[in-house]
Design an enzyme around this catalytic site. Structure first.
Site, mmCIF file in Angstrom:
data_model
loop_
_atom_site.group_PDB
_atom_site.id
_atom_site.type_symbol
_atom_site.label_atom_id
_atom_site.label_comp_id
_atom_site.label_asym_id
_atom_site.label_seq_id
_atom_site.Cartn_x
_atom_site.Cartn_y
_atom_site.Cartn_z
ATOM 1 N N SER A 182 -8.576 -9.362 1.917
ATOM 2 C CA SER A 182 -8.155 -8.846 0.614
ATOM 3 C C SER A 182 -9.358 -8.810 -0.342
ATOM 4 C CB SER A 182 -6.998 -9.699 0.079
ATOM 5 O OG SER A 182 -6.371 -9.102 -1.018
ATOM 6 N N ASP A 215 -0.749 -0.889 4.150
ATOM 7 C CA ASP A 215 -0.994 -2.124 3.407
ATOM 8 C C ASP A 215 -0.707 -1.856 1.932
ATOM 9 O OD1 ASP A 215 -2.237 -4.202 1.884
ATOM 10 O OD2 ASP A 215 -3.555 -4.649 3.569
ATOM 11 N N HIS A 243 0.162 -6.928 4.463
ATOM 12 C CA HIS A 243 -1.165 -7.268 3.961
ATOM 13 C C HIS A 243 -1.763 -8.348 4.845
ATOM 14 C CE1 HIS A 243 -4.321 -7.354 1.011
ATOM 15 N NE2 HIS A 243 -4.101 -8.610 0.683
#
Length: 478
Positions: free
Chosen positions: A202, A413, A442
């Site tokens: 991320s 995502d 995610h």
């Protein structure tokens, strides 16, 4: 904020030998108590400059953890890690990776290194002293019209003012991604390593991209999982959340339609209609803490998960007039810290537009372009009123450096959409290859069942081999 072969090109399979230990080698000891037990971790604290332009000035603490390899004869070096954020703690992350079955070959090959980034957690923390009401609004307040943008502008202006009046205000300009990358290099030095490998997810993909751009010669094998674009968390990334939800939501609509026990609709189209119905109903009549804006945010965050059962249960409860369990308890110091560190990084990395009218236009455009949540992700936030400009230019991600970067990315995502990952892949050029996985949620590596994607990453970390060209992994269910 929450948070995974074809012919190969070999990227130097020789073992990296650690540099000789120095007098300042870290003294490892027990780790502070965390969210879950960390029996295998060792911890230490390093001192680093608050402002690297003034290396002899004020110092701050960086809390570092180590999950040592138990097989020195197989050890290649160190694998720095970051779980995302910004504002997320990373001290426990090596232990979490072990719990989610980081392959034994990787655990043997590296000392797995975690750390709380500057301003976060057990490192010297920042705070904004926000009110409970401000924190409850969250990161994605939905704007039903121009007046809501004006209302949110007042909130955002107050948040910025409180951050810059708080006791840690002097730290805020220096809690940036570039300085965190410099901290990572200080960790490398303290460990006596000539180079480091890296696994970041991320926001951690942008941190890793910045580090390997700033220090290409000190970068070994870099895995970036669930990728932000090359600009990091700027206004484009925030608006891209709207696209990410549009990419991912059809998976949930299909799931809910296939499970009539939830009563959310018998077709994906009817489930989508139920979303808009519930949002409108909760805008008028909230159920406990869940407003229409909170429902949209709850749905967005629920789409991060691979398993969509919890989200369907939450929708069912709301449809029946019952509030699901809140995402957290009472406001804590850690929540204050997360918001403050997030503001510092977002506002310190990028210069944000300041025109309220400009945000009103963005909201109007994205309400149509991304109807599920675009009017929230385009809304105004504290960075529009941040009193200081970034202290240095943004790091420009380029293809300069060794070909040692592997991106892994889910096709659907919600938090870091494929569109942004493709831009990062293009910025790296031949330095990188990208593994795209036909799954949603995610987090691609380890957090999904796709053996093709997981194998490609493990192979790269273990041997240095990566696909000769970008790889597309088909969907797998087991």
């Amino acid at each position: 904020m929450r948070k995974t072969l074809l012919a190969v090109a070999v990227l130097g399979a020789t073992v990296v030998t650690p540099a000789s230990a120095s007098a300042s080698e870290p003294a490892w000891g027990p780790c502070p108590a965390g969210a879950f037990p960390t029996p295998d971790l060792q911890c230490t604290t390093l001192k680093v400059p608050l402002d690297y332009r003034n290396p002899d000035g004020r110092k701050i603490d960086i809390a570092v953890s180590r999950l040592p390899s138990k097989h020195p004869e197989k050890r290649r070096g160190v694998l720095l890690t970051n779980p995302g954020g910004p504002g997320g703690e990373g001290l426990d992350y090596p232990q979490l990776l072990k719990l989610v079955k980081l392959p034994q070959d990787v655990l043997d090959s590296y000392d797995i290194i975690g750390f709380d980034p500057r301003g976060v957690g057990h490192s010297t923390p920042v705070t904004c002293d926000l009110t409970d009401e401000q924190l409850a609004i969250g990161n994605l307040p939905y704007a039903n019209g121009p007046a809501d943008v004006v209302k949110q502008a007042a909130v955002a202006k107050a948040e910025a003012k409180e951050c810059t009046a708080a006791s840690t205000a002097s730290m805020l300009p220096y809690v940036t991604t570039a300085n965190t990358a410099r901290d990572m290099d200080r960790i490398r030095q303290a460990l006596g390593e000539p180079a480091v490998s890296y696994l970041g997810a991320s926001y951690g993909t942008y941190l890793g991209a910045v580090y390997t751009t700033m220090f290409p010669e000190r970068s070994d094998r870099f895995v970036l999982d669930s990728n932000l674009g090359p600009g990091g968390y700027d206004i484009d990334a925030m608006r891209n959340f709207g696209r990410g939800m549009e990419d991912r939501f059809p998976d949930f609509a299909k799931f809910a339609a296939a499970h009539p026990e939830y009563g959310l609709g018998t077709t994906p189209a009817r489930v989508t209609a139920k979303f808009h119905e519930l949002a409108a109903r909760l805008d008028k009549t909230p159920v406990d803490w869940v407003t229409g804006s909170a429902f949209r945010g709850l749905t967005f965050e629920g789409l991060y998960a691979t398993n969509l059962t919890r989200l369907a249960e939450d929708w069912q409860a709301l449809d029946q007039g019952r509030a699901p369990k809140p995402p957290g308890g009472s406001v804590s110091t850690s929540v204050q810290n997360l918001f403050a560190a997030r503001f510092a990084v977002l506002c310190g990395d990028s210069a944000w537009p300041r025109s309220v009218a400009g945000y009103q236009l963005d909201v109007a455009v994205d309400r149509i372009r991304y109807p599920l949540i675009g009017a929230a992700t385009a809304n105004i936030a504290a960075c529009a009123f941040w009193p200081s400009a970034p202290v240095e230019p943004k790091v420009r991600i380029t293809g300069r450096g060794p070909a040692n970067v592997l991106l892994v990315q889910n096709e659907r995502d919600p938090g870091t959409p494929l569109a942004g990952a493709r831009k990062l892949r293009a910025a790296f050029g031949d330095r990188a290859r990208m593994v795209t996985v036909d799954q949603g949620g995610h987090g691609a590596y380890l957090f999904g069942p796709n053996r093709c994607g997981n194998t490609a990453v493990t192979e790269f970390l273990g041997t240095g081999s990566r696909p000769a060209r970008d790889l597309a992994c088909a969907a797998e269910t087991t």
